[in-house]
Design a protein around this motif. Sequence first.
Motif, PDB file in Angstrom:
ATOM      1  N   THR A  30       0.830  -1.209   0.000  1.00  0.00           N
ATOM      2  CA  THR A  30       0.000   0.000   0.000  1.00  0.00           C
ATOM      3  C   THR A  30       0.860   1.253   0.000  1.00  0.00           C
ATOM      4  O   THR A  30       0.616   2.196  -0.769  1.00  0.00           O
ATOM      5  CB  THR A  30      -0.933   0.012   1.224  1.00  0.00           C
ATOM      6  N   VAL A 160      -3.607   6.936  -8.688  1.00  0.00           N
ATOM      7  CA  VAL A 160      -3.472   7.242  -7.258  1.00  0.00           C
ATOM      8  C   VAL A 160      -4.643   8.099  -6.785  1.00  0.00           C
ATOM      9  O   VAL A 160      -5.188   7.886  -5.697  1.00  0.00           O
ATOM     10  CB  VAL A 160      -2.130   7.935  -6.977  1.00  0.00           C
ATOM     11  N   TYR A 164      -7.511   7.145  -3.817  1.00  0.00           N
ATOM     12  CA  TYR A 164      -7.659   7.978  -2.627  1.00  0.00           C
ATOM     13  C   TYR A 164      -9.120   8.084  -2.206  1.00  0.00           C
ATOM     14  O   TYR A 164      -9.966   8.568  -2.942  1.00  0.00           O
ATOM     15  CB  TYR A 164      -7.081   9.360  -2.928  1.00  0.00           C
ATOM     16  N   PHE A 178      -4.999  -1.015  -2.242  1.00  0.00           N
ATOM     17  CA  PHE A 178      -4.803   0.397  -2.567  1.00  0.00           C
ATOM     18  C   PHE A 178      -6.088   1.216  -2.455  1.00  0.00           C
ATOM     19  O   PHE A 178      -6.063   2.357  -1.978  1.00  0.00           O
ATOM     20  CB  PHE A 178      -4.264   0.541  -3.990  1.00  0.00           C
ATOM     21  N   VAL A 182      -5.012   4.173   0.245  1.00  0.00           N
ATOM     22  CA  VAL A 182      -4.075   5.247  -0.076  1.00  0.00           C
ATOM     23  C   VAL A 182      -4.550   6.530   0.594  1.00  0.00           C
ATOM     24  O   VAL A 182      -5.716   6.922   0.462  1.00  0.00           O
ATOM     25  CB  VAL A 182      -3.977   5.431  -1.604  1.00  0.00           C
ATOM     26  N   GLU A 186       0.603   9.277   0.438  1.00  0.00           N
ATOM     27  CA  GLU A 186       0.843   8.790  -0.921  1.00  0.00           C
ATOM     28  C   GLU A 186       0.442   9.836  -1.956  1.00  0.00           C
ATOM     29  O   GLU A 186       1.143  10.037  -2.962  1.00  0.00           O
ATOM     30  CB  GLU A 186       0.059   7.490  -1.156  1.00  0.00           C
TER      31      GLU A 186
END
Length: 271
Positions: A30, A160, A164, A178, A182, A186
């Motif tokens: 992660t 990414v 999130y 993930f 995240v 990150e």
Amino acid sequence: MLKDILPAARFLTIVPLPGGGTMLSERAITRSAAAFVAVGLLQGLLLIGVEMVAGRLFHPDLALWLVVLALVLVSGGFHLDGLADTFDALAVKSSGERERDLLRRLEVMKDSATGVMGLLAIFFALILKYYALKELSHSSYAVYYSSLLLLPAFGKWAMVTAMYRAAPARPEGLGRLFIGAVGRRELLWNALALLLPLVAVGWLLAGFLPSYSAIFYLLLPPALYLFGRLAVAFSRRQFGGMSGDTLGAVNELAEILFLLLVLLWLRLSVW
């Protein structure tokens, strides 16, 4: 973030790297998302190297296809597979019952077989990237090579941003390591890794494009961030959340979007 680059590269690419036989904890996997953009920049450097070598040996059109091939092979076709599975799932006809439709789409997405829509998605993704890069190759060297450098990085940035604060569509699979896991750490490390080359690119292009072109490159990260968040909302509606396959689709579509935005900006700058 530096210690996350090797695990991130092992996860995102098929390049044989030191420690390949070492099992990583779920937490380490992660946290490696902090270096996704950095790995994307390394992939961009690889694309530049392939173009420079192939461009000297072969016809420009063949050299471009080799660049696209390198982009696919370095990740083992990982993201294209997700794109195909996502479009196959979207092709499922609605039964009128939301819960039933969600389960059916997730089943299709999990199926290893690729359907017609998945094949078409791969075909058009590759064709769009090829012709977008071909058009960019007719611009200045600075614009073309900077686009090759940033292309994989923006795909990783969009991934990414989609990870999130998203919700996983199913409890199993790599995506759950993930999606929603995240956090700000990150996200901020990836933003920083993207900002530095963007500033450099804006400075390099100052002699080839209008002075305000730097503003365009600084607007790209929030634009792709918005795309990632829209992908989250769309996936929540269609699949009940994000999955590893939808993340792969986000990467591929973000790369295409990045190239189209650069081409559009170049056209507007000429006007």
